[in-house]
Design an enzyme around this catalytic site. Structure first.
Site, PDB file in Angstrom:
ATOM      1  N   SER A  22      11.208  -4.793   0.274  1.00 40.42           N
ATOM      2  CA  SER A  22       9.967  -3.996   0.245  1.00 40.42           C
ATOM      3  C   SER A  22      10.017  -2.867   1.268  1.00 40.42           C
ATOM      4  O   SER A  22       9.605  -1.734   0.991  1.00 40.42           O
ATOM      5  CB  SER A  22       8.768  -4.889   0.564  1.00 40.42           C
ATOM      6  OG  SER A  22       8.578  -5.825  -0.463  1.00 40.42           O
ATOM      7  N   ARG A  26      10.204   1.397   0.750  1.00 39.10           N
ATOM      8  CA  ARG A  26       9.200   2.266   1.391  1.00 39.10           C
ATOM      9  C   ARG A  26       9.855   3.246   2.361  1.00 39.10           C
ATOM     10  O   ARG A  26       9.437   4.398   2.459  1.00 39.10           O
ATOM     11  CB  ARG A  26       8.147   1.406   2.095  1.00 39.10           C
ATOM     12  CG  ARG A  26       7.206   0.728   1.074  1.00 39.10           C
ATOM     13  CD  ARG A  26       6.589  -0.516   1.629  1.00 39.10           C
ATOM     14  NE  ARG A  26       5.556  -1.082   0.777  1.00 39.10           N
ATOM     15  CZ  ARG A  26       5.778  -1.887  -0.269  1.00 39.10           C
ATOM     16  NH1 ARG A  26       7.021  -2.216  -0.609  1.00 39.10           N
ATOM     17  NH2 ARG A  26       4.773  -2.367  -0.974  1.00 39.10           N
ATOM     18  N   ASP A 317       6.520 -14.374  -3.586  1.00 38.54           N
ATOM     19  CA  ASP A 317       7.869 -14.480  -4.142  1.00 38.54           C
ATOM     20  C   ASP A 317       8.553 -15.802  -3.780  1.00 38.54           C
ATOM     21  O   ASP A 317       9.651 -16.083  -4.260  1.00 38.54           O
ATOM     22  CB  ASP A 317       8.722 -13.292  -3.667  1.00 38.54           C
ATOM     23  CG  ASP A 317       8.208 -11.976  -4.255  1.00 38.54           C
ATOM     24  OD1 ASP A 317       7.582 -12.006  -5.323  1.00 38.54           O
ATOM     25  OD2 ASP A 317       8.432 -10.923  -3.627  1.00 38.54           O
TER      26      ASP A 317
HETATM   27  C1  S3P Z   1       6.228  -6.162  -3.608  1.00 36.67           C
HETATM   28  C2  S3P Z   1       5.026  -6.737  -3.876  1.00 36.67           C
HETATM   29  C3  S3P Z   1       4.864  -7.970  -4.654  1.00 36.67           C
HETATM   30  C4  S3P Z   1       6.165  -8.762  -4.734  1.00 36.67           C
HETATM   31  C5  S3P Z   1       7.335  -7.885  -5.056  1.00 36.67           C
HETATM   32  C6  S3P Z   1       7.491  -6.786  -4.019  1.00 36.67           C
HETATM   33  C7  S3P Z   1       6.255  -4.885  -2.876  1.00 36.67           C
HETATM   34  O1  S3P Z   1       4.469  -7.640  -5.960  1.00 36.67           O
HETATM   35  O2  S3P Z   1       6.062  -9.783  -5.697  1.00 36.67           O
HETATM   36  O3  S3P Z   1       8.518  -8.642  -5.097  1.00 36.67           O
HETATM   37  O4  S3P Z   1       7.337  -4.444  -2.433  1.00 36.67           O
HETATM   38  O5  S3P Z   1       5.191  -4.276  -2.718  1.00 36.67           O
HETATM   39  P1  S3P Z   1       2.903  -7.372  -6.310  1.00 36.67           P
HETATM   40  O6  S3P Z   1       2.451  -6.302  -5.416  1.00 36.67           O
HETATM   41  O7  S3P Z   1       2.875  -6.926  -7.750  1.00 36.67           O
HETATM   42  O8  S3P Z   1       2.232  -8.687  -6.108  1.00 36.67           O
END
Ligand code: S3P
Length: 431
Positions: A22, A26, A317
């Protein structure tokens, strides 16, 4: 490809997980619209983050690898992205398509976002509806609910929006659109989802208020954001298979070093502690805007727990792994409020239940989660990864805890987030 997993007598060693997925997405996207050059260390080189980088290149952003995980990226500035000459392929990555959709809705050009079969089946209305309320012009298949998405970017106005589901991807998309909208945008979350976007934007000089109460407020950019060089923390979601493995295995001591412990991500630790696991957090430090620590896990006697409410987005996750832990815990484990799992890379309620059942577990599948009673014995089997990296890793841990041999088909899907997962798992058994 397929991978064979056998139970090991003891598990000892140190794991260095890949950079947080994540945060890597970003770091690339936000630096792409900042001014100046950023050096991002420990950037996660899994398939999902590479999809983000390829899309950014098509949008005119320059980047290069300085070594295996150090990325140098030159920001295009807040108005510097260019119309892509071809479709932007987001592969398997929900974060790529959703964050870019929010950003591109505000750029003065046309773009098309698509992805693999899994991504094209995932819900996009949750994102497109509020973006349209901001004035965005976006079209998609199935009445604007599925990718490919076509975007004619342009001027947006602010929105005050309450998210119907806790989703960091949707929240981040609206915040990115809000950076370009007229007026202040406010996004209200039903429960706190990961806040990496907010932290990073603030560190780059954008005006973002968050963390007190359920609202995130963002003001439009009035000047360039400054590029942010950083070291990406290790991914707690990649550490999680080893945390669960160490807690359940009868003879284990595993250290996972340099892991991000942002409180919006540590639901796995809280849930496992609730189940009685011996997990400690050591050597806390800060990398950029994010807290980091080493996590040490030792063999534990687990008891069942009810996992729901605000814990769910903080462990979203990791819920398949917590269901697996429940198989080895004394008593009942219930995962509830987690219907979001049905719209991940696979329907993770269904794929978790079917994986565990194939190994001999009794699992009740519910609309919003799973229920099981432990302890149960798992038997090694031939398993499918269901084309889902998190399911492949959960199946691997299940195999390492089962009796006999487990074979996981389509095992290379782990490369989406953890390219050297199989090597690390094998090394632990030899440690
Ligand atoms: C993520 C947010 C989550 C997560 C995904 C990564 C992110 O999804 O399940 O693996 O990087 O913002 P959601 O925001 O749809 O819950």
């Amino acid at each position: 490809m397929r991978q064979t997993v056998r139970p090991a007598h003891s598990l000892r060693g140190v794991i260095v997980p890949p950079g947080d997925k994540s945060i890597s997405h970003r770091a690339a996207i936000l630096n792409a619209i900042a001014a100046g050059e950023a050096v991002i260390e420990n950037f996660q080189r899994g398939a999902d983050c590479l999809s983000t980088l390829r899309c950014l290149r098509r949008l005119g952003v320059q980047w290069e690898w300085q070594d295996a995980s150090r990325l140098r990226l030159t920001g295009a500035g807040r108005h510097g992205l260019r119309e892509p000459a071809a479709v932007l392929n987001c592969g398997n990555s929900g974060t790529t398509i959703r964050l870019l959709c929010g950003l591109l809705a505000a750029q003065p050009f046309f773009s098309v976002l698509t992805g693999d079969a899994s991504l094209r089946s995932r819900p996009m209305a949750r994102l497109i509806e509020p973006l349209r309320e901001m004035g965005a012009r976006i079209w998609g298949r199935e009445d604007g609910t599925r990718a490919p998405l076509a975007i004619q970017g342009g001027a947006l106005h602010c929105i005050h929006y309450r998210l119907p589901v806790a989703s960091a991807q949707v929240k981040s998309a609206l915040v990115l659109a809000g950076l370009y909208a007229e007026g202040g945008t406010v996004v209200q979350e039903p429960a706190p989802a990961r806040d990496h976007t907010e932290r990073m934007l603030r560190a780059m000089g954008a005006q973002v208020a968050y963390g007190e109460g359920p609202n995130v407020a963002v003001s439009p950019l009035t000047q360039e954001m400054s590029a942010l060089s950083l070291r990406v923390p290790g991914d707690i979601s990649a550490a999680a298979p080893f945390i669960v493995l160490g807690a359940v295995h009868p003879d284990a001591e595993i250290r996972i070093s340099g892991v991000g412990i942002n409180p919006t991500r540590t639901g796995i630790l809280d849930a496992l502690r609730m189940m009685g696991a011996d997990v400690s957090v050591e050597e806390e430090r800060t990398w950029g805007a994010e807290p980091v620590a080493d996590i040490v896990v030792r063999s534990s006697q687990l008891r069942g727990a009810a996992i729901g409410g605000e814990l769910v987005p903080r462990a979203i996750d990791e819920l398949p792994l917590l269901a697996l832990a429940g198989c080895f815990a004394e008593g009942e484990t219930i995962i509830r409020d987690a219907s979001e799992l049905r719209v991940k890379e696979s329907d993770r309620i269904q794929t978790t239940a079917s994986t565990l059942r194939r190994m001999g577990a009794e699992v009740e599948e519910r609309p919003d989660g799973l229920r099981l009673c432990g302890p149960q014995r798992l038997r090694g089997k031939a398993l499918s990864s269901h084309g889902d990296h998190r399911l492949a890793m959960m199946a691997a841990v299940a195999g390492a805890l089962a009796q006999g041999e487990t074979v996981i088909h389509n095992s290379n899907v782990v490369a989406v987030s953890y390219p050297w997962f199989w090597r690390d798992l094998e090394a632990l058994g030899k440690g």
